[in-house]
Design a protein around this motif. Structure first.
Motif, short mmCIF file in Angstrom:
data_model
loop_
_atom_site.label_atom_id
_atom_site.label_comp_id
_atom_site.label_asym_id
_atom_site.label_seq_id
_atom_site.Cartn_x
_atom_site.Cartn_y
_atom_site.Cartn_z
N ILE A 194 0.86 -1.18 0.00
CA ILE A 194 0.00 0.00 0.00
C ILE A 194 0.90 1.24 0.00
O ILE A 194 2.11 1.14 0.17
CB ILE A 194 -0.93 0.02 1.23
CG1 ILE A 194 -0.10 0.13 2.52
CG2 ILE A 194 -1.82 -1.21 1.26
CD1 ILE A 194 -0.88 0.58 3.72
N PHE A 195 0.30 2.38 -0.21
CA PHE A 195 1.06 3.64 -0.15
C PHE A 195 0.91 4.21 1.26
O PHE A 195 -0.14 4.76 1.60
CB PHE A 195 0.54 4.61 -1.20
CG PHE A 195 0.76 4.14 -2.61
CD1 PHE A 195 1.97 4.36 -3.26
CD2 PHE A 195 -0.24 3.44 -3.28
CE1 PHE A 195 2.18 3.91 -4.55
CE2 PHE A 195 -0.04 2.98 -4.57
CZ PHE A 195 1.18 3.21 -5.21
N GLN A 251 -3.75 -3.28 7.00
CA GLN A 251 -3.10 -2.97 5.72
C GLN A 251 -3.39 -4.05 4.69
O GLN A 251 -3.57 -3.75 3.50
CB GLN A 251 -1.59 -2.82 5.92
CG GLN A 251 -1.19 -1.56 6.65
CD GLN A 251 0.31 -1.37 6.72
OE1 GLN A 251 1.06 -2.00 5.99
NE2 GLN A 251 0.76 -0.49 7.62
N ASN A 309 -5.71 5.49 -1.20
CA ASN A 309 -5.32 4.16 -1.67
C ASN A 309 -6.47 3.49 -2.43
O ASN A 309 -6.24 2.87 -3.48
CB ASN A 309 -4.90 3.28 -0.49
CG ASN A 309 -3.43 3.40 -0.14
OD1 ASN A 309 -2.58 2.76 -0.74
ND2 ASN A 309 -3.13 4.25 0.84
N ARG A 335 -8.33 -2.41 -2.13
CA ARG A 335 -7.82 -1.65 -3.28
C ARG A 335 -7.89 -2.49 -4.55
O ARG A 335 -8.27 -2.00 -5.62
CB ARG A 335 -6.38 -1.21 -3.00
CG ARG A 335 -5.75 -0.36 -4.10
CD ARG A 335 -4.32 -0.01 -3.75
NE ARG A 335 -3.47 -1.20 -3.61
CZ ARG A 335 -2.21 -1.17 -3.23
NH1 ARG A 335 -1.63 -0.03 -2.90
NH2 ARG A 335 -1.51 -2.30 -3.14
N GLY A 391 -2.32 5.20 5.41
CA GLY A 391 -2.23 3.74 5.34
C GLY A 391 -1.13 3.19 6.23
O GLY A 391 -1.26 2.09 6.78
#
Length: 245
Positions: free
Chosen positions: A91-92, A144, A100, A151, A136
């Motif tokens: 994830i970012f 996460q 995200n 996502r 995130g």
């Protein structure tokens, strides 16, 4: 008769001069949950990344819903309906949960559809609604992983590929992830699963493939795979036929 959604035909993939996959083939039918097993370094993640366009095969082809997608960019393949949830989540961390999820819907422009999908995601992952404006990177490992899967779902994929979704999670969170995968399967989502917890993966899969050092050594039903063959490959022992896998 099952509708074929993905055909991987004799692909080979190399990192510099090192072969990671050799003449690997795989098929996935619409609505199936197919699991790809093997020890670390067997080539499982390489297979998923090649299907997703992150890696390019040196030979062979990948056919998705009747179209040859071999060598296409990851962005093009994503838009065609394949979503990869990578190992390690990726994830970012500096972006919010909202951002995200918005990135997961890359290429989709109807706000009404996005809003409807967001509500569906919140029904699957209530914690993400609570954390919607948080970065995130502030989420727990399990949260996460949920964000990474959410996502991946935001693109409305025809094929969802999950790479080690339970890796590094607590036992309770592992239970939650497998319940989620079964929920997604019940919704008719086609899933290609790479999972370190082989026994649990085999319990929920429709079909299984087994990789050893980049070579396919088994394909069939999870029951046919059986504990003895898994043990022989994971421990480097011989099969009943005497061949070292």
């Amino acid at each position: 008769m099952s509708q074929r959604i993905l055909t991987v035909d004799n692909i080979s993939v190399a990192y510099d001069a090192v072969k990671a996959l050799t003449d690997f083939s795989l098929e996935v039918n619409k609505g199936e949950l197919v699991t790809l097993c093997g020890v670390n370094g067997a080539g499982k993640s390489t297979a998923l990344k090649t299907i997703a366009g992150v890696l390019k095969p040196t030979s062979g082809s990948v056919i998705f819903e009747g179209a040859n997608i071999t060598g296409k960019s990851p962005e093009a393949i994503h838009k065609m309906g394949i979503s990869l949830v990578p190992e390690g989540r990726e994830i970012f961390p500096s972006l919010t949960v909202a951002e995200n999820l918005r990135l997961g819907a890359f290429g989709r422009f109807k706000q009404s559809e996005f809003n409807a999908d967001l509500e569906d995601i919140f029904s699957l992952f209530p914690i993400l609604k609570e954390r919607y404006r948080q970065a995130g990177g502030l989420l727990s490992g399990g949260e996460q992983q949920m964000l990474a899967i959410a996502r991946g779902l935001m693109s409305r994929p025809d094929l969802l590929m999950l790479d080690e979704p339970s890796l590094g999670l607590s036992p309770n969170m592992v239970d939650s992830i497998f319940e989620l995968i079964l929920n997604l399967k019940s919704r008719g989502i086609t899933i290609l699963l790479v999972e370190q917890n082989v026994e649990r993966a085999l319990k929920i899969a429709d079909r299984a493939y087994l990789l050893s050092t980049g070579h396919l050594v088994f394909s069939g039903s999870p029951d046919e795979l059986g504990k003895e063959m898994v043990t022989s490959v994971y421990l480097g022992q011989e099969t009943n036929e005497g061949a070292v896998l």
